[in-house]
Design an enzyme around this catalytic site. Structure first.
Site, mmCIF file in Angstrom:
data_model
loop_
_atom_site.group_PDB
_atom_site.id
_atom_site.type_symbol
_atom_site.label_atom_id
_atom_site.label_comp_id
_atom_site.label_asym_id
_atom_site.label_seq_id
_atom_site.Cartn_x
_atom_site.Cartn_y
_atom_site.Cartn_z
ATOM 1 N N ASN A 210 0.856 -1.201 0.000
ATOM 2 C CA ASN A 210 0.000 0.000 0.000
ATOM 3 C C ASN A 210 0.887 1.244 0.000
ATOM 4 O O ASN A 210 2.111 1.139 0.010
ATOM 5 C CB ASN A 210 -0.951 -0.020 1.202
ATOM 6 C CG ASN A 210 -0.182 -0.131 2.504
ATOM 7 O OD1 ASN A 210 0.581 0.758 2.863
ATOM 8 N ND2 ASN A 210 -0.341 -1.250 3.199
ATOM 9 N N ALA A 274 1.584 1.220 11.593
ATOM 10 C CA ALA A 274 1.808 0.574 10.289
ATOM 11 C C ALA A 274 0.511 0.309 9.547
ATOM 12 O O ALA A 274 -0.517 0.014 10.153
ATOM 13 C CB ALA A 274 2.552 -0.755 10.503
ATOM 14 N N ASP A 278 -3.702 -6.434 4.833
ATOM 15 C CA ASP A 278 -4.694 -7.323 5.441
ATOM 16 C C ASP A 278 -4.592 -8.742 4.895
ATOM 17 O O ASP A 278 -4.947 -9.689 5.573
ATOM 18 C CB ASP A 278 -6.105 -6.767 5.185
ATOM 19 C CG ASP A 278 -6.330 -5.475 5.955
ATOM 20 O OD1 ASP A 278 -5.944 -5.436 7.139
ATOM 21 O OD2 ASP A 278 -6.850 -4.501 5.375
ATOM 22 N N PRO A 306 -2.304 -11.952 10.132
ATOM 23 C CA PRO A 306 -2.626 -11.770 11.554
ATOM 24 C C PRO A 306 -2.839 -10.298 11.862
ATOM 25 O O PRO A 306 -2.208 -9.433 11.242
ATOM 26 C CB PRO A 306 -1.371 -12.287 12.265
ATOM 27 C CG PRO A 306 -0.289 -12.214 11.241
ATOM 28 C CD PRO A 306 -0.936 -12.421 9.915
ATOM 29 N N ASP A 307 -3.723 -10.005 12.796
ATOM 30 C CA ASP A 307 -3.922 -8.615 13.219
ATOM 31 C C ASP A 307 -2.966 -8.347 14.387
ATOM 32 O O ASP A 307 -3.173 -8.841 15.509
ATOM 33 C CB ASP A 307 -5.385 -8.389 13.630
ATOM 34 C CG ASP A 307 -5.671 -6.907 13.804
ATOM 35 O OD1 ASP A 307 -4.864 -6.212 14.466
ATOM 36 O OD2 ASP A 307 -6.686 -6.432 13.265
ATOM 37 N N ILE A 308 -1.924 -7.598 14.094
ATOM 38 C CA ILE A 308 -0.853 -7.378 15.087
ATOM 39 C C ILE A 308 -1.385 -6.577 16.276
ATOM 40 O O ILE A 308 -1.152 -6.912 17.440
ATOM 41 C CB ILE A 308 0.337 -6.658 14.417
ATOM 42 C CG1 ILE A 308 0.837 -7.500 13.242
ATOM 43 C CG2 ILE A 308 1.455 -6.404 15.420
ATOM 44 C CD1 ILE A 308 1.705 -6.762 12.252
ATOM 45 N N PHE A 326 -4.237 2.948 14.942
ATOM 46 C CA PHE A 326 -4.560 3.981 13.956
ATOM 47 C C PHE A 326 -5.700 3.464 13.085
ATOM 48 O O PHE A 326 -5.819 2.249 12.876
ATOM 49 C CB PHE A 326 -3.340 4.313 13.083
ATOM 50 C CG PHE A 326 -2.538 5.453 13.627
ATOM 51 C CD1 PHE A 326 -1.862 5.315 14.823
ATOM 52 C CD2 PHE A 326 -2.462 6.665 12.945
ATOM 53 C CE1 PHE A 326 -1.115 6.370 15.341
ATOM 54 C CE2 PHE A 326 -1.715 7.729 13.457
ATOM 55 C CZ PHE A 326 -1.043 7.585 14.656
ATOM 56 N N LYS A 340 -13.494 0.081 15.954
ATOM 57 C CA LYS A 340 -12.159 -0.509 16.038
ATOM 58 C C LYS A 340 -11.639 -0.525 17.478
ATOM 59 O O LYS A 340 -10.970 -1.461 17.905
ATOM 60 C CB LYS A 340 -11.210 0.297 15.154
ATOM 61 C CG LYS A 340 -10.400 -0.579 14.239
ATOM 62 C CD LYS A 340 -9.828 0.173 13.080
ATOM 63 C CE LYS A 340 -10.763 0.079 11.886
ATOM 64 N NZ LYS A 340 -10.213 0.704 10.694
HETATM 65 O O1 C5P Z 1 -8.494 -3.029 10.657
HETATM 66 P P1 C5P Z 1 -7.678 -1.882 10.209
HETATM 67 O O2 C5P Z 1 -6.579 -2.275 9.269
HETATM 68 O O3 C5P Z 1 -8.443 -0.741 9.678
HETATM 69 O O4 C5P Z 1 -6.998 -1.348 11.561
HETATM 70 C C1 C5P Z 1 -5.983 -0.416 11.562
HETATM 71 C C2 C5P Z 1 -5.128 -0.579 12.787
HETATM 72 O O5 C5P Z 1 -4.828 -1.928 13.011
HETATM 73 C C3 C5P Z 1 -3.800 0.127 12.625
HETATM 74 O O6 C5P Z 1 -3.373 0.528 13.903
HETATM 75 C C4 C5P Z 1 -2.915 -0.990 12.077
HETATM 76 O O7 C5P Z 1 -1.568 -0.762 12.394
HETATM 77 C C5 C5P Z 1 -3.450 -2.201 12.800
HETATM 78 N N1 C5P Z 1 -3.388 -3.475 12.038
HETATM 79 C C6 C5P Z 1 -2.551 -4.482 12.470
HETATM 80 N N2 C5P Z 1 -2.509 -5.674 11.803
HETATM 81 C C7 C5P Z 1 -3.293 -5.891 10.741
HETATM 82 C C8 C5P Z 1 -4.143 -4.862 10.287
HETATM 83 C C9 C5P Z 1 -4.167 -3.673 10.970
HETATM 84 O O8 C5P Z 1 -1.819 -4.283 13.448
HETATM 85 N N3 C5P Z 1 -3.228 -7.044 10.108
#
Ligand code: C5P
Length: 401
Positions: A210, A274, A278, A306-308, A326, A340
């Site tokens: 991105n 960051a 996704d 994974p969602d960090i 963010f 969120k």
């Molecule tokens: O779900 P979304 O991508 O909109 O959420 C944004 C937030 O989640 C940001 O703080 C981003 O750094 C974090 N994020 C993450 N891991 C992911 C997707 C988003 O840490 N896979």
């Protein structure tokens, strides 16, 4: 060069200004990086050429100079410095500082800085003893600034008493002591920041990613460092130069970012700036995917990364005291940010508009809202460095610093 030792030396107008040249030399010998501001009065005693020759940097003279503002603005200069040293500090200069004046470069910088400011006064004994001067000194001390000297001795005017500027060696050795005792608001706190995009390979030559530039994360890391935090930044591939004085782990993919963050816990504050991809391809192709003449479309299967942020915020044993996410949105900023906040178990969400009309993605500006569970703080468009200052102040306040 030691970057935690950046001194901005303001040379005021007094006979002792010649000793400031020795101060520059002594500081440089000790690996300090020195930049200098020469006041109008200071220019009567030493020349810009000798100051710039000794410091190795162009000397700043004028608040209203287009040339020097474009090169290194007075605000940047004030932020750059770990310590501002005023030597010699005249009675007039200190009177201005005591009263919050900002009508020249030197006084404007003192008003603009959050760094340590140290004065090495130099004046006639009667001027030093004058109640007006003493009241100004008291006020300056109340403002949190420090002093080195003056010392007692024979003055240029022939009188004897207190008011001589401390000798360069004394200034340099005391400066080190004063610096050690200076407590930054974030001292003792640790922060981990994710920054930039992640990149997910499709085959050896292609990837999805991105437009994240990594600028906002870098500015936040810098500001936290300025405030004394111990900062670790886990950065995806970005062109932004990593800040000095910060532990940087470079990663490429979301999975690598997660591993680096998990391996860096615990910390007091986690800030997830960051723009994590996704998705990643379900099956990476070790060979370059070929196209044939008949083929008009290509179908790739993606699986979720994974969602960090959510992983850190739900951590059973090492959840940081403050978790900040963010939310880059193109519509319904507030609604999406609130969702969120709950879904990811964050304490705060910094929401920003990344629609094409707003045009902030990759730019130097940002327009943010900070959502906590109790409040929403809305800010106008600011430089990313100012967003960093604002967020850092919120963080420090939440830790009662
Ligand atoms: O779900 P979304 O991508 O909109 O959420 C944004 C937030 O989640 C940001 O703080 C981003 O750094 C974090 N994020 C993450 N891991 C992911 C997707 C988003 O840490 N896979």
């Amino acid at each position: 060069m030691n970057n935690s030792k950046r001194i901005l030396l303001i040379i005021g107008g007094g006979v002792a200004a010649y000793k400031a040249l020795e101060v520059i030399r002594g500081l440089s010998d000790k690996c300090y990086e020195v930049r200098c501001v020469l006041t109008k009065a200071g220019e009567q005693f030493v020349t810009p050429l000798s100051v710039s020759s000794l410091s190795g940097n162009q000397v700043s003279l004028d608040l209203f100079s287009h040339e020097s503002e474009a090169q290194f603005s007075h605000i940047e200069l004030a932020r750059w410095a770990d310590t501002i040293l005023v030597a010699p500090a005249t009675a007039d200069f200190m009177a201005k500082v005591a009263n919050g004046h900002a009508d020249d470069l030197a006084t404007a910088m003192i008003l603009a800085t959050t760094s340590q400011v140290v004065f090495a006064p130099a004046m006639n004994v009667k001027m030093w003893e004058n109640v007006a001067t003493q009241a100004n000194i008291k006020r300056i001390a109340e403002l949190g600034y420090s002093f080195i000297g003056p010392t007692e001795g024979k003055m240029a005017c022939g009188e004897y008493g207190l008011g001589r500027m401390a000798e360069p060696e004394q200034i340099i050795s005391e400066l080190e002591m004063v610096q050690t005792s200076w407590t930054k608001r974030g001292k003792g706190l640790t922060a981990i920041i994710t920054s930039g995009p992640t990149r997910e390979a499709i085959d050896p030559v292609r990837y999805i990613s991105n437009h994240s530039s990594g600028k906002q994360g870098t500015e936040i890391a810098k500001e936290l460092r300025e405030q004394g935090f111990k900062v670790k930044m886990v950065s995806g591939p970005s062109l932004t130069t990593p800040p000095t004085g910060i532990d940087v782990i470079k990663v490429v993919t979301a999975q690598e970012m997660l591993e680096a963050v998990s391996g860096s816990l615990p910390c007091d504050v986690f800030i997830s700036v960051a723009a994590v991809s996704d998705w990643r391809v379900k099956e990476y192709s070790p060979a370059k995917i070929k196209k044939s003449n008949q083929q008009q479309t290509l179908t790739l299967k993606f699986i979720k990364n994974p969602d960090i942020l959510a992983t850190v915020a739900h951590h059973k044993t090492h959840r940081p005291k403050l978790v900040v996410g963010f939310a880059a949105e193109t519509s319904d900023l507030e609604k999406n940010a609130k969702l969120k906040l709950d879904r990811k178990n964050c304490d705060w969400i910094v929401a920003n508009n990344v629609s094409e009309e707003a045009g902030f993605m990759g730019s130097d500006s940002n327009e943010v809202q900070i959502h906590t569970h109790a409040n929403t703080y809305t800010y106008p468009c600011m430089k990313k460095s100012d967003v960093a200052v604002t967020l850092t102040n919120h963080i420090l306040e939440s830790f009662n610093r």
